[in-house]
Write an enzyme that holds these catalytic residues in place. Sequence first.
Site, mmCIF file in Angstrom:
data_model
loop_
_atom_site.group_PDB
_atom_site.id
_atom_site.type_symbol
_atom_site.label_atom_id
_atom_site.label_comp_id
_atom_site.label_asym_id
_atom_site.label_seq_id
_atom_site.Cartn_x
_atom_site.Cartn_y
_atom_site.Cartn_z
ATOM 1 N N TYR A 22 -20.158 131.253 -49.595
ATOM 2 C CA TYR A 22 -18.966 132.081 -49.429
ATOM 3 C C TYR A 22 -19.204 133.575 -49.601
ATOM 4 O O TYR A 22 -18.291 134.374 -49.414
ATOM 5 C CB TYR A 22 -17.880 131.625 -50.406
ATOM 6 C CG TYR A 22 -17.474 130.190 -50.182
ATOM 7 C CD1 TYR A 22 -16.769 129.820 -49.045
ATOM 8 C CD2 TYR A 22 -17.811 129.196 -51.093
ATOM 9 C CE1 TYR A 22 -16.407 128.506 -48.828
ATOM 10 C CE2 TYR A 22 -17.449 127.875 -50.885
ATOM 11 C CZ TYR A 22 -16.747 127.536 -49.753
ATOM 12 O OH TYR A 22 -16.392 126.235 -49.538
ATOM 13 N N ASP A 86 3.195 121.727 -40.678
ATOM 14 C CA ASP A 86 4.616 121.658 -40.352
ATOM 15 C C ASP A 86 5.336 122.962 -40.687
ATOM 16 O O ASP A 86 6.221 123.394 -39.942
ATOM 17 C CB ASP A 86 5.276 120.490 -41.074
ATOM 18 C CG ASP A 86 4.894 119.136 -40.494
ATOM 19 O OD1 ASP A 86 4.278 119.090 -39.400
ATOM 20 O OD2 ASP A 86 5.213 118.115 -41.137
ATOM 21 N N HIS A 99 -11.977 131.080 -41.655
ATOM 22 C CA HIS A 99 -12.821 130.545 -42.726
ATOM 23 C C HIS A 99 -14.051 131.424 -42.881
ATOM 24 O O HIS A 99 -14.594 131.919 -41.893
ATOM 25 C CB HIS A 99 -13.267 129.116 -42.409
ATOM 26 C CG HIS A 99 -12.124 128.186 -42.225
ATOM 27 N ND1 HIS A 99 -11.427 127.653 -43.276
ATOM 28 C CD2 HIS A 99 -11.524 127.737 -41.093
ATOM 29 C CE1 HIS A 99 -10.452 126.898 -42.804
ATOM 30 N NE2 HIS A 99 -10.488 126.934 -41.482
ATOM 31 N N ARG A 110 -15.031 118.285 -43.333
ATOM 32 C CA ARG A 110 -14.543 119.645 -43.083
ATOM 33 C C ARG A 110 -14.420 119.954 -41.587
ATOM 34 O O ARG A 110 -13.991 121.036 -41.213
ATOM 35 C CB ARG A 110 -15.469 120.670 -43.737
ATOM 36 C CG ARG A 110 -15.504 120.577 -45.242
ATOM 37 C CD ARG A 110 -16.292 121.729 -45.836
ATOM 38 N NE ARG A 110 -16.648 121.491 -47.211
ATOM 39 C CZ ARG A 110 -15.872 121.758 -48.262
ATOM 40 N NH1 ARG A 110 -14.679 122.273 -48.068
ATOM 41 N NH2 ARG A 110 -16.296 121.509 -49.488
#
EC number: 4.2.1.10
Length: 146
Positions: A22, A86, A99, A110
């Site tokens: 990350y 939704d 991402h 994933r």
Amino acid sequence: MHLLLLNGPNLNLLGQREPGIYGSGTLASIEDGLRQEATAAGAVLECFQSNFEGALVERIHQAIGASQGILINAGAFTHTSIALRDALLGVAIPYVELHLSNTHAREPFRHRSYLADRAVGVVSGFGAMSYSLALQGLIDHLRQNG
């Protein structure tokens, strides 16, 4: 133009959590840079992070009439949350999924996104630059499509 950036679970740990995947930048530094980019493009960017699905759903609902576009890094909720899907469909605000890592180059669980098929676009795998690319794409989309 008002835009909303939503960050999901564990993104508050950026800079500490698995930096090999990350990166070493913090969420605050990413948000600060992105706000500057948005301002330079004539937009206002509001940022919100939560580890709780319901809080993200509520924040999406609050965007009705306030935000013209949404950037969302739903983290792990990307692969599990029909509720977020939704909510995004319910408010009918254009959104870009993003991402830091390339989710398709990671574990098979994933690879599935509950958000991608209705998104304006998806940006992944470019580290912190994914946020900038998603912002540029969303602003361009909104300017072209009203």
